[in-house]
Design an enzyme around this catalytic site. Structure first.
Site, PDB file in Angstrom:
ATOM      1  N   GLY A   1       0.699  -1.300  -0.035  1.00 19.26           N
ATOM      2  CA  GLY A   1      -0.044  -0.155  -0.099  1.00 19.26           C
ATOM      3  C   GLY A   1       0.758   1.380   0.064  1.00 19.26           C
ATOM      4  O   GLY A   1       0.147   2.506   0.380  1.00 19.26           O
ATOM      5  N   GLY A   2       2.031   1.344  -0.441  1.00 19.29           N
ATOM      6  CA  GLY A   2       2.533   2.546  -0.404  1.00 19.29           C
ATOM      7  C   GLY A   2       1.905   3.564  -1.349  1.00 19.29           C
ATOM      8  O   GLY A   2       1.915   4.718  -0.992  1.00 19.29           O
ATOM      9  N   LYS A   3       1.729   3.233  -2.646  1.00 17.59           N
ATOM     10  CA  LYS A   3       0.854   4.104  -3.360  1.00 17.59           C
ATOM     11  C   LYS A   3      -0.335   4.476  -3.058  1.00 17.59           C
ATOM     12  O   LYS A   3      -0.998   5.361  -3.214  1.00 17.59           O
ATOM     13  CB  LYS A   3       1.017   3.556  -5.172  1.00 17.59           C
ATOM     14  CG  LYS A   3       2.713   3.165  -5.291  1.00 17.59           C
ATOM     15  CD  LYS A   3       2.732   2.716  -6.815  1.00 17.59           C
ATOM     16  CE  LYS A   3       4.140   2.710  -7.218  1.00 17.59           C
ATOM     17  NZ  LYS A   3       4.726   1.550  -6.472  1.00 17.59           N
TER      18      LYS A   3
ATOM     19  N   CYS B   1       7.912  -1.335 -12.426  1.00 20.10           N
ATOM     20  CA  CYS B   1       9.389  -0.867 -11.946  1.00 20.10           C
ATOM     21  C   CYS B   1      10.505  -1.783 -12.787  1.00 20.10           C
ATOM     22  O   CYS B   1      11.469  -2.212 -12.395  1.00 20.10           O
ATOM     23  CB  CYS B   1       9.669  -1.042 -10.539  1.00 20.10           C
ATOM     24  SG  CYS B   1       9.234  -2.760  -9.757  1.00 20.10           S
TER      25      CYS B   1
END
Length: 398
Positions: free
Chosen positions: A233-235, A350
């Site tokens: 959940g970083g983004k 990425c």
């Protein structure tokens, strides 16, 4: 610094866990830290982590510079590395007595780019094929440098200046990144996870390139947003902050443990608009035409984040990329029906490979009517001082 035998003896053990047992380097290092809790100081932990990562990063060059009888011997590789770095170390029983002069001569004499840059041949050939030889070598060399430590400030909890002051009070020097309104770069590498600012949700650790993806989706408060491959959940958290904690974000993933971690992070960030769900086809079908925005940060080769995950060099296999390309197309096909008319979807990876990036977007536009490519961005390690990322924003125009 003085290196203690108990620390040295753990480096070959860690390398075995990574190269023979298949564990990821970050998890191996984390496990050794837990095992040594109360025994190692901060300098010991720093030396251990940096040594393991450095050996993994340069494994092929170190290994192939050793005499054949010592190749793939993790103790010999550790001993050779320590000599290369001119570190004064005590001998341990498993060390074999590597001749430092002969090793250094072999280490410096190779003209093979694969050996010198320490990549498997197939990665070099693939990058040359897709990116060109000159550009490919620039990219691969850049990914052999240590990744900067970037923070993303949570505007719901404070400003960049407030986070900087909080970190300064705990001996950590952070500076504002001029190209961003919410990013800091750490000047002296220390453990930021034990700081009060982190515990209170004032920031997350996130590469500067990764921080570009959520704003690229152009979310707004009160929208309904789907983060389909949310992971931990970083983004997702970044989207929530850009939406001012107003609206609805549905975060899905195939791994429940990652969604559990997302919920824990959301509580620390004081974000409450996120609903987590295990990815389920039946639920996706019921969302037809309901989403204002969709983020697809799809599974990929990870060839853009080798700075942070150098063991990707040795764990990734080329046939996996073909599998990932099929998975990425499946996710695009699954997501497209859920967007509202005039809604927007961001496809991101990425990876540095066009086959996972531009070529996937081209395929999508050729096979799905009514979509326009608004913008695409490639961030490359040798140009942007970030990890390698690709993002494309697509709009459903009819």
């Amino acid at each position: 610094m003085k290196v203690h035998k108990p620390i040295l003896s753990q480096i070959p053990i860690a390398l075995k866990s990574i190269f023979e047992d298949g564990y990821y380097a970050d998890k191996v290092i984390e496990r050794h830290f837990k095992m040594s809790r109360g025994k190692w100081g901060s300098r010991d932990r720093k030396f251990f982590a940096e040594s393991v990562y450095d050996i993994v990063r340069w494994y092929r060059r170190i290994n192939e510079s050793l005499p054949k009888p010592h190749q793939n011997d993790f103790s010999a590789i550790t001993e050779a590395y320590l000599g290369l770095k001119e570190i004064d170390y005590p001998s341990i029983e498993s060390f074999v007595g590597v001749n430092a002069q002969f090793f250094k001569e072999a280490y410096d004499s190779s003209n093979d780019f694969g050996v010198v840059a320490s990549y498997p041949d197939w990665i070099i050939e693939r990058v040359y094929k897709e990116c060109g030889k000159e550009k490919g070598e620039h990219i691969l060399n850049a990914m052999n440098t240590q990744a900067p430590l970037y923070l993303r400030v949570n505007p719901l909890k404070g400003t960049c200046e407030q986070v900087m002051q909080s970190l300064k009070s705990e001996g950590i020097d952070a500076q504002i990144v001029q190209t961003s309104d919410s990013a800091l770069i750490i000047q002296n590498r220390k453990n930021v996870f034990v700081t009060q600012a982190f515990k209170s949700g004032m920031f997350e650790v996130q590469d500067l390139g990764s921080q570009a993806i959520a704003p690229f989706l152009q979310p707004s408060p009160k929208q309904r947003v789907l983060d389909l491959c949310a992971g931990a959940g970083g983004k997702t958290l970044h989207l929530a902050q850009l939406m001012e904690n107003k609206g609805k974000i549905v975060a899905t993933d195939i791994h429940e443990r990652k969604l559990t971690e997302l919920k824990r992070r959301a509580r620390r960030n004081q974000v409450d608009l996120i609903e987590t769900r295990l990815a389920e086809n039946k639920w996706f079908k019921r969302q037809k035409g309901k989403m204002d925005r969709i983020l697809l940060d799809v599974p990929c080769s990870g060839l853009g984040v080798i700075k942070r995950n150098p063991d990707t060099k040795w764990k990734l296999q080329e046939d996996r990329i073909s599998e990932l390309i099929d998975i990425q197309r499946g996710i695009l096909k699954q997501a497209a029906p859920m967007i509202k008319p005039e809604g927007k979807l961001v496809y991101s990876t990425c990876s540095i490979l066009p086959s996972e990036n531009q070529e996937q977007v081209k395929w999508f536009l050729e096979t799905h009517e009514g979509w326009d490519l608004e913008e695409e961005v490639s961030l490359l390690p040798h140009e942007n001082n970030t990890d390698g990322f690709y993002m494309a924003r697509l709009k459903l125009v009819k």
